[in-house]
Design an enzyme around this catalytic site. Structure first.
Site, PDB file in Angstrom:
ATOM      1  N   ASP A 164      52.611  55.718 -47.103  1.00 28.11           N
ATOM      2  CA  ASP A 164      53.623  56.766 -47.208  1.00 28.11           C
ATOM      3  C   ASP A 164      53.050  58.133 -46.802  1.00 28.11           C
ATOM      4  O   ASP A 164      51.981  58.517 -47.280  1.00 28.11           O
ATOM      5  CB  ASP A 164      54.100  56.819 -48.669  1.00 28.11           C
TER       6      ASP A 164
ATOM      7  N   GLU B 189      53.098  56.048 -42.236  1.00 27.13           N
ATOM      8  CA  GLU B 189      54.363  56.748 -42.001  1.00 27.13           C
ATOM      9  C   GLU B 189      54.010  58.163 -41.580  1.00 27.13           C
ATOM     10  O   GLU B 189      53.554  58.971 -42.388  1.00 27.13           O
ATOM     11  CB  GLU B 189      55.217  56.775 -43.273  1.00 27.13           C
TER      12      GLU B 189
HETATM   13  O1  TEU Z   1      59.408  59.630 -46.637  1.00 27.49           O
HETATM   14  C1  TEU Z   1      58.870  60.814 -46.158  1.00 27.49           C
HETATM   15  C2  TEU Z   1      59.584  61.505 -45.138  1.00 27.49           C
HETATM   16  O2  TEU Z   1      59.196  62.585 -44.814  1.00 27.49           O
HETATM   17  C3  TEU Z   1      60.765  60.931 -44.525  1.00 27.49           C
HETATM   18  O3  TEU Z   1      61.802  61.792 -44.871  1.00 27.49           O
HETATM   19  C4  TEU Z   1      60.616  60.824 -43.038  1.00 27.49           C
HETATM   20  O4  TEU Z   1      60.053  61.962 -42.472  1.00 27.49           O
HETATM   21  C5  TEU Z   1      61.976  60.556 -42.484  1.00 27.49           C
HETATM   22  O5  TEU Z   1      62.364  59.246 -42.874  1.00 27.49           O
HETATM   23  C6  TEU Z   1      62.110  60.676 -41.012  1.00 27.49           C
HETATM   24  O6  TEU Z   1      63.465  60.569 -40.721  1.00 27.49           O
HETATM   25  C7  TEU Z   1      58.624  58.929 -47.535  1.00 27.49           C
HETATM   26  C8  TEU Z   1      59.425  57.788 -48.107  1.00 27.49           C
HETATM   27  O7  TEU Z   1      59.761  56.924 -47.093  1.00 27.49           O
HETATM   28  C9  TEU Z   1      60.574  58.354 -48.844  1.00 27.49           C
HETATM   29  O8  TEU Z   1      61.423  57.355 -49.347  1.00 27.49           O
HETATM   30  C10 TEU Z   1      60.049  59.205 -49.975  1.00 27.49           C
HETATM   31  O9  TEU Z   1      61.103  59.862 -50.609  1.00 27.49           O
HETATM   32  C11 TEU Z   1      59.034  60.235 -49.504  1.00 27.49           C
HETATM   33  O10 TEU Z   1      58.106  59.711 -48.571  1.00 27.49           O
HETATM   34  C12 TEU Z   1      58.222  60.726 -50.666  1.00 27.49           C
HETATM   35  O11 TEU Z   1      57.378  59.712 -51.120  1.00 27.49           O
END
Ligand code: TEU
Ligand code: CA
Length: 590
Positions: free
Chosen positions: A234, A288
């Site tokens: 993440d 990610e």
């Molecule tokens: O998401 C982080 C995040 O920044 C996303 O919003 C990403 O940039 C986006 O999907 C792009 O369109 C992660 C997790 O996937 C999310 O569910 C959490 O809320 C977040 O981190 C915090 O842990």
């Protein structure tokens, strides 16, 4: 071949070959072959997949009960969104105890059964590693906030901020949170601010502290030694904070994720993690990569750097749903989408593996954003999008329900939503009078992460067979009587049966994995036509429009042998002019 504990006990021979120096593998088209490059990954959001005990919440035994379904679909890796103990402020991305299972999801014995079941079904499991931040209920933070001298104080990022002559306190800098408002909160107990890029209940860990890193590595080993096959990490580019954390400039405030990501020590931390943990296992890693541009991708995934295997670069997904600031749906065009995939092919080298995806638990449903979810077009546009994901360069990631063509939910009122992002944005946008409730909710309905999180639609029984209870945690989409797995199982023309065929085709066609990619016509506004070549050449043609299109291939090229079309009855072969139905996609062997 991989080196988990389970396999060690079963296959001593495999262990030996894992432990010994791996012989140099033959490259395929310049790429080093790896199991995770050849995989098709399926993301399971545990709360929404299948409830086994009628409490309305999906759980681990529920997932175990659906392994036959997943095996039959043909996917070979399951990515499980967080299953850890959590107060669940942010869908489990706020972890209280990394070595415990979320009570609502079951027990550790349930996890072990799920993992064993996944192996028995010849699949692998990667789990979510959420270590940029923890929950504020994590014992590290409970200790950390208790006093300035607590041994865990430096596990998080604390600063005094500014005090005006009249005593007014302001945060250390102007960092905004992903979920609106400041990324700093003043904690009265010790009168200092702590950093939280996400909600106030998700304090950021201080990765500069070596003890934090060692504790994270120990958590990783705990799960790897159980036999998992890797991690989806993440927001991993956020772990190293900008030096000195000065205010963001006006320019940086237009794109805070980019300013936060890829800090000065990121490479150092990832290499240490790789050296101390990942290199000892045969794992898949996918970071990610919020805030990370294509130009920055190589620095995370180049296999000579020993950091990550792959990242999610969000350029394509972000065409429609920007992830920062007031929600809005972006306009998109096919040439813009193609330009993204073309630039990936151009920029990334043979050491830098890619991923391909348009959906996850944070995005609206793919058929509702990039396709056409009207009753006439839903099935073919869902099939087309899966065709694209499964034939482009990079390891494909499918999100649960995409294989059924599940759509966005008709959200109407604030109470319909669960997502903390919606609730926080409502306060920031509507309660301050910036936006009217009606227009805010209309945009949210198309945009919200809850669209992806409504329960899986298994059959036409009440609650779509997701739960035997009457109150699923998030409402089932009212279209479940038409769109569900049982119905699609029976229908040879369903999205489900098409995706099964596609995955089968991909899994015995290495050209779709390691083959070269060429976009034949980057500018065409309706047609995406590209080839994948590895000795054999495959031609993929997709009509991204809700009307029929007559299309002549460039350079006198002919479409040779038709392998697959998403429109039953489609037959054209050995032609250079094609008559494509709305949202038709075809795969030819040349
Ligand atoms: O998401 C982080 C995040 O920044 C996303 O919003 C990403 O940039 C986006 O999907 C792009 O369109 C992660 C997790 O996937 C999310 O569910 C959490 O809320 C977040 O981190 C915090 O842990
Ligand atoms: Ca349950």
């Amino acid at each position: 071949m991989f080196c988990s504990k389970i396999v060690r006990s079963v296959l001593a021979a495999v262990l030996l070959s894992c432990a010994a120096a791996v012989p140099a593998q033959k490259l395929i088209n310049g790429y080093e072959p790896k199991w995770w490059k050849e995989a098709v990954v399926y993301q399971v959001y545990p709360r929404s997949f299948k409830d086994s005990n009628g409490d309305g919440i999906g759980d681990l035994p529920g997932i175990t009960s659906k392994l036959n379904y997943l095996q039959k679909l043909g996917v070979n890796v399951i990515w499980l969104s967080p299953h850890f103990d959590s107060p669940n402020v942010d869908g489990g991305y706020d972890i209280r105890d990394y070595r415990k299972i979320m009570a609502e999801f079951g027990t550790m014995a349930d996890f072990d059964r799920l993992l064993a079941g996944i192996k028995q079904h010849h699949m692998r499991l990667i789990i979510d590693l959420v270590v940029n931040h923890t929950s504020d209920e994590n014992k590290w933070f409970v200790e950390s906030r208790s006093s300035k001298t607590n041994p865990y104080r430096d596990f998080y990022i604390w600063l005094p901020g500014h005090t005006a002559p009249d005593g007014t306190r302001t945060p250390p800098n102007n960092y905004p949170s992903y979920f609106s408002g400041s990324a700093w909160t003043l904690d009265p107990k010790t009168n200092e601010y702590y950093l939280h890029y996400f909600t106030v209940h998700q304090p950021d860990l201080n990765w500069e502290n070596p003890k934090v890193r060692q504790d994270v590595y120990s958590i990783m080993r705990f799960w790897l030694d159980k036999g998992i096959d890797g991690f989806r990490m993440d927001v991993i580019p956020l772990i190293s904070k900008p030096t000195g954390m000065p205010d963001l400039t006006a320019e940086q405030l237009k794109d805070p994720p980019n300013a936060y990501a890829n800090g000065p020590h990121l490479a150092e931390y990832l290499r240490e993690m790789n050296r101390e943990v990942l290199s000892k296992y045969n794992v898949m890693t996918v970071g990610e990569a919020t805030g990370t541009s294509l130009a920055q991708t190589g620095s995370l995934v180049d296999d000579r750097r020993h950091e990550l295997g792959m990242i999610f670069n969000f350029d394509a997904a972000l065409l429609r749903h920007p992830d920062f600031g007031p929600p809005q749906l972006g306009p998109w065009s096919l040439p813009a989408l193609k330009a993204i995939y073309d630039s990936h092919a151009l920029v990334l080298n043979k050491h830098e593996w890619d991923t391909v995806f348009l959906s996850n638990h944070d995005s609206p449903r793919v058929v509702s954003t990039f396709g056409d979810d009207s009753p006439e077009m839903r099935v073919s546009s869902a099939k087309l999008l899966e065709t694209m994901i499964l034939t482009l360069r990079g390891t494909p990631f499918l999100y649960e329900g995409d294989e059924l063509g599940m759509t966005n939910y008709p959200f109407k009122k604030l109470a319909d939503f669960e997502d903390v992002a919606v609730k926080n944005n409502y306060k920031a946008e509507v309660e301050t009078g910036k936006t009217s409730a009606a227009s805010f909710l209309a945009v949210q309905a198309q945009f919200t992460r809850d669209n992806a999180r409504t329960p899986m639609q298994w059959d036409s029984s009440p609650q779509a067979g997701f739960t035997t209870g009457t109150h699923p945690w998030l409402a089932v989409n009212p279209n479940y009587k038409q769109i569900n797995a049982a119905q699609e199982e029976k229908d040879p023309a369903s999205v489900l049966n098409y995706v099964r065929t596609l995955i089968k085709l991909r899994s015995h066609t290495l050209a779709f994995v390691y083959g070269d990619y060429q976009d034949l016509d980057p500018k065409d506004e309706k047609i995406y036509a590209y080839t994948r070549t590895l000795g054999e050449k495959y031609l993929v043609i997709e009509n991204f429009s809700s009307s029929p299109v007559t299309y002549t291939l460039p350079d006198g090229l002919k479409a040779a042998t038709l392998l697959l079309s998403d429109i039953p009855g489609s037959r054209e072969a050995n032609v250079s002019t094609l008559h494509l139905a709305p949202w038709e996609s075809r795969i030819y062997k040349q």
